[in-house]
Design a protein around this motif. Structure first.
Motif, PDB file in Angstrom:
ATOM      1  N   GLU A  40       0.811  -1.221   0.000  1.00 46.78           N
ATOM      2  CA  GLU A  40       0.000   0.000   0.000  1.00 46.78           C
ATOM      3  C   GLU A  40       0.836   1.259   0.000  1.00 46.78           C
ATOM      4  O   GLU A  40       0.313   2.362   0.149  1.00 46.78           O
ATOM      5  CB  GLU A  40      -0.878   0.027   1.256  1.00 46.78           C
ATOM      6  N   LYS A  41       2.148   1.103  -0.089  1.00 43.04           N
ATOM      7  CA  LYS A  41       2.984   2.308   0.011  1.00 43.04           C
ATOM      8  C   LYS A  41       4.293   2.161  -0.741  1.00 43.04           C
ATOM      9  O   LYS A  41       4.688   1.055  -1.097  1.00 43.04           O
ATOM     10  CB  LYS A  41       3.231   2.647   1.468  1.00 43.04           C
ATOM     11  N   SER A  42       4.967   3.279  -0.937  1.00 40.93           N
ATOM     12  CA  SER A  42       6.256   3.240  -1.639  1.00 40.93           C
ATOM     13  C   SER A  42       7.378   3.147  -0.604  1.00 40.93           C
ATOM     14  O   SER A  42       7.131   3.024   0.591  1.00 40.93           O
ATOM     15  CB  SER A  42       6.408   4.477  -2.513  1.00 40.93           C
ATOM     16  N   GLY A  43       8.605   3.255  -1.066  1.00 40.06           N
ATOM     17  CA  GLY A  43       9.757   3.076  -0.179  1.00 40.06           C
ATOM     18  C   GLY A  43      10.103   4.302   0.635  1.00 40.06           C
ATOM     19  O   GLY A  43      11.189   4.875   0.501  1.00 40.06           O
ATOM     20  N   ILE A  44       9.148   4.701   1.468  1.00 44.86           N
ATOM     21  CA  ILE A  44       9.334   5.873   2.335  1.00 44.86           C
ATOM     22  C   ILE A  44       8.918   5.461   3.739  1.00 44.86           C
ATOM     23  O   ILE A  44       7.895   4.801   3.903  1.00 44.86           O
ATOM     24  CB  ILE A  44       8.417   7.034   1.869  1.00 44.86           C
ATOM     25  N   ILE A  45       9.706   5.847   4.738  1.00 45.22           N
ATOM     26  CA  ILE A  45       9.283   5.559   6.115  1.00 45.22           C
ATOM     27  C   ILE A  45       9.491   6.804   6.969  1.00 45.22           C
ATOM     28  O   ILE A  45      10.592   7.329   7.077  1.00 45.22           O
ATOM     29  CB  ILE A  45       9.988   4.292   6.670  1.00 45.22           C
ATOM     30  N   ALA A  46       8.367   7.296   7.516  1.00 43.96           N
ATOM     31  CA  ALA A  46       8.418   8.486   8.371  1.00 43.96           C
ATOM     32  C   ALA A  46       8.281   8.014   9.807  1.00 43.96           C
ATOM     33  O   ALA A  46       7.463   7.147  10.114  1.00 43.96           O
ATOM     34  CB  ALA A  46       7.290   9.443   8.014  1.00 43.96           C
ATOM     35  N   PHE A  47       9.091   8.588  10.693  1.00 44.70           N
ATOM     36  CA  PHE A  47       9.090   8.095  12.081  1.00 44.70           C
ATOM     37  C   PHE A  47       9.502   9.191  13.049  1.00 44.70           C
ATOM     38  O   PHE A  47      10.021  10.226  12.651  1.00 44.70           O
ATOM     39  CB  PHE A  47      10.023   6.873  12.204  1.00 44.70           C
ATOM     40  N   ASN A  48       9.259   8.920  14.319  1.00 47.10           N
ATOM     41  CA  ASN A  48       9.723   9.794  15.391  1.00 47.10           C
ATOM     42  C   ASN A  48      10.237   8.945  16.541  1.00 47.10           C
ATOM     43  O   ASN A  48       9.820   7.791  16.699  1.00 47.10           O
ATOM     44  CB  ASN A  48       8.592  10.704  15.881  1.00 47.10           C
ATOM     45  N   ASN A  91       0.282  17.340  10.448  1.00 52.37           N
ATOM     46  CA  ASN A  91      -0.564  17.708  11.593  1.00 52.37           C
ATOM     47  C   ASN A  91      -1.710  16.718  11.781  1.00 52.37           C
ATOM     48  O   ASN A  91      -2.048  16.354  12.903  1.00 52.37           O
ATOM     49  CB  ASN A  91      -1.127  19.125  11.421  1.00 52.37           C
ATOM     50  N   ALA A  92      -2.302  16.261  10.664  1.00 48.99           N
ATOM     51  CA  ALA A  92      -3.415  15.305  10.774  1.00 48.99           C
ATOM     52  C   ALA A  92      -2.943  13.979  11.383  1.00 48.99           C
ATOM     53  O   ALA A  92      -3.732  13.236  11.968  1.00 48.99           O
ATOM     54  CB  ALA A  92      -4.041  15.057   9.401  1.00 48.99           C
ATOM     55  N   LEU A  93      -1.662  13.701  11.248  1.00 47.07           N
ATOM     56  CA  LEU A  93      -1.113  12.473  11.848  1.00 47.07           C
ATOM     57  C   LEU A  93      -0.667  12.718  13.290  1.00 47.07           C
ATOM     58  O   LEU A  93      -0.025  11.873  13.916  1.00 47.07           O
ATOM     59  CB  LEU A  93       0.054  11.950  11.011  1.00 47.07           C
ATOM     60  N   GLY A  94      -0.971  13.912  13.803  1.00 46.16           N
ATOM     61  CA  GLY A  94      -0.713  14.215  15.213  1.00 46.16           C
ATOM     62  C   GLY A  94       0.717  14.644  15.492  1.00 46.16           C
ATOM     63  O   GLY A  94       1.204  14.497  16.614  1.00 46.16           O
ATOM     64  N   ALA A  95       1.422  15.140  14.495  1.00 45.10           N
ATOM     65  CA  ALA A  95       2.820  15.554  14.699  1.00 45.10           C
ATOM     66  C   ALA A  95       3.024  16.961  14.153  1.00 45.10           C
ATOM     67  O   ALA A  95       2.160  17.504  13.453  1.00 45.10           O
ATOM     68  CB  ALA A  95       3.743  14.579  13.980  1.00 45.10           C
ATOM     69  N   VAL A  96       4.146  17.565  14.503  1.00 48.61           N
ATOM     70  CA  VAL A  96       4.511  18.826  13.861  1.00 48.61           C
ATOM     71  C   VAL A  96       5.719  18.617  12.961  1.00 48.61           C
ATOM     72  O   VAL A  96       5.970  19.387  12.022  1.00 48.61           O
ATOM     73  CB  VAL A  96       4.813  19.972  14.859  1.00 48.61           C
ATOM     74  N   ALA A  97       6.457  17.571  13.246  1.00 49.31           N
ATOM     75  CA  ALA A  97       7.647  17.257  12.436  1.00 49.31           C
ATOM     76  C   ALA A  97       7.920  15.759  12.539  1.00 49.31           C
ATOM     77  O   ALA A  97       7.506  15.112  13.507  1.00 49.31           O
ATOM     78  CB  ALA A  97       8.845  18.047  12.937  1.00 49.31           C
ATOM     79  N   MET A  98       8.590  15.225  11.557  1.00 48.21           N
ATOM     80  CA  MET A  98       8.922  13.793  11.530  1.00 48.21           C
ATOM     81  C   MET A  98      10.291  13.622  10.884  1.00 48.21           C
ATOM     82  O   MET A  98      10.710  14.450  10.080  1.00 48.21           O
ATOM     83  CB  MET A  98       7.945  13.027  10.624  1.00 48.21           C
ATOM     84  N   ALA A  99      10.922  12.509  11.205  1.00 48.99           N
ATOM     85  CA  ALA A  99      12.117  12.101  10.458  1.00 48.99           C
ATOM     86  C   ALA A  99      11.622  11.223   9.306  1.00 48.99           C
ATOM     87  O   ALA A  99      10.596  10.554   9.441  1.00 48.99           O
ATOM     88  CB  ALA A  99      13.050  11.315  11.364  1.00 48.99           C
ATOM     89  N   ARG A 100      12.331  11.260   8.179  1.00 56.44           N
ATOM     90  CA  ARG A 100      11.887  10.442   7.038  1.00 56.44           C
ATOM     91  C   ARG A 100      13.097   9.847   6.317  1.00 56.44           C
ATOM     92  O   ARG A 100      14.007  10.576   5.925  1.00 56.44           O
ATOM     93  CB  ARG A 100      11.100  11.297   6.057  1.00 56.44           C
ATOM     94  N   ALA A 101      13.052   8.532   6.179  1.00 54.37           N
ATOM     95  CA  ALA A 101      14.068   7.858   5.351  1.00 54.37           C
ATOM     96  C   ALA A 101      13.362   7.408   4.081  1.00 54.37           C
ATOM     97  O   ALA A 101      12.249   6.883   4.136  1.00 54.37           O
ATOM     98  CB  ALA A 101      14.648   6.664   6.088  1.00 54.37           C
ATOM     99  N   SER A 102      13.985   7.649   2.940  1.00 53.30           N
ATOM    100  CA  SER A 102      13.348   7.232   1.685  1.00 53.30           C
ATOM    101  C   SER A 102      14.380   6.514   0.821  1.00 53.30           C
ATOM    102  O   SER A 102      15.560   6.866   0.823  1.00 53.30           O
ATOM    103  CB  SER A 102      12.752   8.442   0.967  1.00 53.30           C
ATOM    104  N   PHE A 103      13.905   5.499   0.138  1.00 51.96           N
ATOM    105  CA  PHE A 103      14.810   4.549  -0.529  1.00 51.96           C
ATOM    106  C   PHE A 103      14.699   4.627  -2.048  1.00 51.96           C
ATOM    107  O   PHE A 103      13.646   4.969  -2.590  1.00 51.96           O
ATOM    108  CB  PHE A 103      14.466   3.111  -0.094  1.00 51.96           C
TER     109      PHE A 103
END
Ligand SMILES: Cc1ncc(COP(=O)(O)O)c(C=O)c1O
Length: 408
Positions: A329-337, A369-381
């Protein structure tokens, strides 16, 4: 399967070491690296054939025109469209603004509705905000689910408002979410809406067929798909493009000019005013050759494998991962905190080990913001990333967690 260790060798920048540590580049969603073949095709053009296109009657100009138009054909084939439906622009942002200005200004009138979604990059939001402000129309956004996928029920409900234009992304640059574009286009068309797709983040990573997907327009950006910066494209259905007024006026986009008025050149030149980014288009053509040699199915499979590896490692260690967990359901991106750490600190810690990721709001503030954050780290491949790249990142993140006393 892609052999990423082998692919890496084609990308000179990836050989740059910092204090003996190899460069781990996990920020391809911001901009991809370039293979040697792309760099060489651009430098060869400047060394051997540079001249302006579409006007010279001498060899170098004829050759520059051939190379420029050959790239257009490659891009058109890549997306299964016709060359006259592929307009070169500077980037996806310019492509979306072109539609908003040229078609939008004609199509949208007072109180009309434009429908978009919470998944969008600012590039697929702000041009529509400006359009509805100019026209005193309304902008409506379909919501996302808690998991960070598009809420299809809400999208369909909002279609009941009979939007004249629907603007959706092929792939979210934050969560990697892949909305069901084909279904959304079909539903939007049933309501009579024009569909504009932001392909910036999707086209570099999967097979895209504009004919079977059915969208009316799609924005493409070259620098995220191994090509240079400053070159992108707008795919548009011929019947729309033929009836739209030009976006910018000047040389090359005209047929005949009188003092008071002019007539317009044929497609796609009607929308390409002035001297274009010739070397950029040539570089993009070479990037497409490179991707075709790898095979877009293989590109997608490779990124799915990397995502699964990363998702397992980050979630096991108690980090908050945003967006769908299913690689299909998604591409090679992972956002995390990581609890207790700002995403900018995460990025700085990784940078000390020569690992590049992106941090912040990712030009998608409503989504973050809709995901409840103001900032995230993101690794993309991308095609040059290996499981070892991800392991290096996870090792550094685990170390940071241990220092903070947050490790699991
Ligand atoms: C989903 C999405 N759309 C549009 C853009 C804009 O691309 P560009 O800056 O190349 O115009 C980006 C860039 O990050 C993106 O990720």
């Amino acid at each position: 399967m892609i052999n990423a260790e082998h692919v890496r060798n084609d990308f000179p920048i990836l050989n740059k070491k910092k204090q003996g540590q190899r460069f781990v580049y996990l920020d391809s969603a911001a901009s991809s690296q370039k293979p040697m073949s792309v760099i060489e095709s651009m430098s060869n053009y400047y060394k051997e054939t540079h001249s302006n296109v579409h006007r010279g009657l001498y060899d170098a100009s004829v050759e520059a025109t051939r190379l420029y138009e050959e790239s257009r054909k490659k891009l058109a084939r890549f997306a299964n469209s016709q060359p006259e439906e592929m307009i070169f622009t500077r980037n996806a942002t310019e492509s979306l603004n072109l539609v908003a200005r040229s078609l939008g200004d004609q199509l949208i009138t007072k109180d009309d509705c434009v429908l978009t979604t919470y998944l969008e990059h600012h590039s697929n939001l702000v041009p529509w905000q400006l359009l509805v402000q100019r026209k005193k129309a309304r902008l409506v956004a379909a919501r996302i689910t808690r998991e960070g996928t598009l809420d299809m029920a809400d999208f369909e409900k909002k279609l009941d408002e009979q939007p004249k234009l629907v603007a959706i992304t092929l792939c979210s640059n934050v969560t990697g979410t892949l909305p069901d574009i084909k279904k959304m286009v079909m539903k939007a068309h049933q309501q009579g809406a024009v569909v504009v797709v932001d392909g910036a983040q999707g086209v570099p990573h999967m097979e895209v067929d504009v004919k079977s997907m059915g969208m009316d327009f799609m924005a493409i950006t070259g620098h995220k798909m191994l090509g240079p910066t400053g070159i992108g494209a707008l795919y548009g259905k011929k019947e729309w493009l033929e009836n739209m007024p030009p976006f910018l006026g000047g040389g090359d986009m005209i047929k005949e000019v009188k003092i008071q008025q002019s007539t317009w050149n044929d497609l796609p030149f009607k929308f390409e005013a002035g001297t274009p980014n010739i070397s950029g288009a040539i570089g993009l053509g070479t990037a497409i050759d490179y991707l075709n040699d790898l095979g877009m199915h293989q590109v997608r499979d490779h990124e799915k494998k990397l995502f699964k590896h990363a998702y397992g490692a980050l979630s096991e260690r108690g980090m908050t991962v945003y967006g769908p967990s299913d690689a299909d359901e998604k591409s090679g991106i992972i956002a995390f905190n990581i609890e207790g750490l700002h995403s900018h600190d995460i990025a700085s810690i990784l940078n000390e080990r020569n690992i590049a990721i992106r941090a912040g709001h990712h030009c998608a503030q409503p989504l973050v913001n809709a995901l409840g954050a103001v900032a995230m780290a993101r690794a993309s491949f991308y095609v040059y990333n290996t499981e070892d790249d991800i392991d290096q990142m996870v090792l550094a993140l685990s170390h940071a967690q241990r220092i903070l006393g947050k490790s699991k």
